[in-house]
Scaffold this active site. Structure first.
Site, PDB file in Angstrom:
ATOM      1  N   CYS A 174      32.255  43.056  36.507  1.00 51.00           N
ATOM      2  CA  CYS A 174      31.971  42.437  37.809  1.00 51.00           C
ATOM      3  C   CYS A 174      32.914  41.245  38.060  1.00 51.00           C
ATOM      4  CB  CYS A 174      30.514  41.995  37.813  1.00 51.00           C
ATOM      5  SG  CYS A 174      30.055  40.842  39.108  1.00 51.00           S
ATOM      6  N   CYS A 176      31.203  37.895  38.772  1.00 51.88           N
ATOM      7  CA  CYS A 176      30.576  37.428  37.525  1.00 51.88           C
ATOM      8  C   CYS A 176      31.595  36.685  36.665  1.00 51.88           C
ATOM      9  CB  CYS A 176      30.001  38.607  36.741  1.00 51.88           C
ATOM     10  SG  CYS A 176      28.719  39.531  37.608  1.00 51.88           S
TER      11      CYS A 176
END
Length: 103
Positions: free
Chosen positions: A27, A30
């Site tokens: 991600c 993230c």
């Protein structure tokens, strides 16, 4: 001898707020959140415990808290959810939460 790993439930029932970052290695946002969390811990010290939960490795926890997008952050105080937000979170927001719930 190593200590046994605390369960997720034990982690969130601590005496100080616990900020849980639900993330995945693949991600992009993230990955951007990680250095912000590092800065947060450097700035607030032990007023909050930051726990990272990889949703690919901890699907039970992700399902229990109905994580549908990542990153999702949940702040627990005495085992209860006091704040929850999905998406990249700025340092200022997280620091404000620590001061609000960590006193």
């Amino acid at each position: 001898m190593s200590q046994p790993k605390a369960s997720f439930k034990e982690l969130i029932h601590g005496d100080k707020p616990v900020l849980v970052d639900f993330y995945a290695d693949w991600c992009g946002p993230c990955k951007q959140q990680a250095p912000i969390l590092k800065q947060l811990t450097e700035r607030v010290g032990d007023k909050v415990r930051v726990v990272k939960v990889n949703v690919d490795h901890s699907q039970a926890a992700a399902n229990q808290y109905q994580i549908r997008s990542i990153p999702t952050m949940i702040l627990f105080k005495d085992g209860k959810i006091v704040w929850r937000q999905s998406g990249l979170q700025p340092l200022r927001t997280l620091e404000g939460l620590v001061h609000q719930f960590g006193e």
